[in-house]
Motif scaffolding. Structure first.
Motif, short mmCIF file in Angstrom:
data_model
loop_
_atom_site.label_atom_id
_atom_site.label_comp_id
_atom_site.label_asym_id
_atom_site.label_seq_id
_atom_site.Cartn_x
_atom_site.Cartn_y
_atom_site.Cartn_z
N PHE A 45 0.73 -1.47 0.12
CA PHE A 45 0.03 0.37 0.28
C PHE A 45 0.79 1.66 -0.21
CE2 PHE A 45 -2.42 3.31 2.16
CZ PHE A 45 -3.17 3.66 2.00
N THR A 46 1.67 1.06 0.71
CA THR A 46 2.37 2.61 0.39
C THR A 46 3.54 2.68 -0.75
OG1 THR A 46 3.36 1.84 3.06
CG2 THR A 46 5.01 3.57 2.47
N TYR A 48 2.03 1.81 -3.17
CA TYR A 48 1.52 1.60 -3.94
C TYR A 48 0.82 4.00 -4.24
CZ TYR A 48 -2.63 2.31 -7.05
OH TYR A 48 -3.27 2.83 -8.48
N GLN A 49 1.08 4.50 -2.64
CA GLN A 49 0.61 5.43 -3.00
C GLN A 49 2.08 6.09 -3.24
OE1 GLN A 49 -2.84 5.35 -2.13
NE2 GLN A 49 -2.32 6.81 -0.60
N ASN A 50 3.01 5.87 -3.38
CA ASN A 50 4.24 6.97 -3.38
C ASN A 50 4.80 6.06 -4.51
OD1 ASN A 50 4.39 8.11 -0.70
ND2 ASN A 50 3.55 6.51 0.32
N LYS A 51 4.15 5.88 -5.31
CA LYS A 51 4.56 4.71 -6.96
C LYS A 51 6.19 5.66 -6.81
CE LYS A 51 0.73 5.98 -8.82
NZ LYS A 51 -0.49 5.10 -9.72
N GLU A 264 6.64 11.27 -0.67
CA GLU A 264 7.38 12.01 -1.53
C GLU A 264 8.58 12.97 -0.88
OE1 GLU A 264 5.76 12.54 -4.24
OE2 GLU A 264 4.97 10.52 -4.19
#
Length: 290
Positions: A45-46, A48-51, A264
């Motif tokens: 999840f992490t 994907y959120q910060n791909k 990010e």
């Protein structure tokens, strides 16, 4: 003449083929496998959120979590099957297979993080490649020795020799994975005063120093403290050393993954002008040496 012999404990009238000090291991390994599966889901999840900030090393870290989860699931099934039937019925093969992959991946990830591969630089230097070329074959030998030790006993020829081989190889691997971290620290220290990015380099320098301490602490605990627990613990409490080892490993994984997570705005790499001035002053007084 054929003779069948069984050795077991009675737990409320039910046969338990595991030693008294290991009968808690199936539950212990299963609980830790659930923790690592949850950890893996959160890591996916992490990423994907910060791909946009995810790198190849983060994919390897996720694969490491997967192998660790599978290793613990197979360990739980292996011990449970032995506990109920007296034999592993093939689960030991899967356990050793995933243990080998997990061990090689763990040392590889530590080496690659120590070099800054993929998130600081896209390539490995020759000396860093040589460390990997040393560590991976040694891990193959260490896992072979571990299988011999785990599946046999002092009654076989050269059993003590296999223990010594495992100990020696393990020590060499633990020492080898520290070199890339030391090289990164020295490289950052040398470039911090010359490339005009003092604060950013000082932040990275701090990160790698912290990682060096974390790795040293993890290796010390799992190789010395856990060994001491196995030696001094009463036979009914042999499972405590396994619990301590898995707890230490989980703490190490959490700290390592947090330090090098894809975000990010990483606090180690985003610096303002005021912090730049402070860092320049700090670097002038910096005398740290490994």
């Amino acid at each position: 003449m054929e003779v069948h012999t069984e050795m077991y404990n009675l737990d409320n009238g039910v046969k338990d083929f595991l030693p008294a000090g290991q009968t808690q291991l199936p539950t212990l390994f299963f609980l830790f496998s659930l923790i690592y599966i949850s950890f893996l889901a959160y890591w996916i999840f992490t990423c994907y959120q910060n791909k946009l900030s995810a790198h190849r090393i983060h994919l390897l870290m996720g694969l490491l979590l997967l192998m660790k989860s599978l290793n613990l699931i197979c360990a739980a099934e292996d011990k449970h099957t032995i506990k109920v039937t007296g034999t592993p019925h093939g689960w030991d093969v899967l356990f050793y297979m995933f243990q080998f992959i997990r061990a090689v991946l763990l040392f590889t990830v530590i080496v690659l993080i120590g070099t800054g591969w993929s998130f600081l630089k896209p390539f490995l230097q020759e000396k860093e490649k040589k460390v990997l070329m040393i560590v991976i074959p040694l891990q193959v030998l260490a896992n072979l020795a571990s299988i011999v030790i785990g599946e046999t006993g002092p009654f076989i020829k050269d059993w003590v020799t296999w223990n010594e081989v495992f100990l020696l190889v393990d020590i060499v691997c633990c020492c080898a994975i520290l070199f890339p971290i030391v090289w990164s620290i020295r490289s950052l220290k040398e470039t911090s005063k010359t490339d005009g990015k003092a604060a950013r380099n000082l932040a990275k320098l701090t990160l790698f120093r912290q990682f060096y301490i974390v790795v040293i602490g993890y290796l010390y605990f799992t190789r010395i403290i856990v060994f001491a627990l196995r030696t001094i613990a009463a036979y009914k409490f042999q499972w405590v050393s396994n619990a301590a080892e898995e707890t230490a490993s989980l703490v190490f994984y959490v700290v390592m993954f947090y330090m090098f997570r894809p975000v990010e705005r990483n606090e180690y790499f985003v610096i303002d002008e005021e912090e730049e001035e402070v860092a320049l002053a700090a670097l002038r007084d910096e005398e740290f040496e490994l």
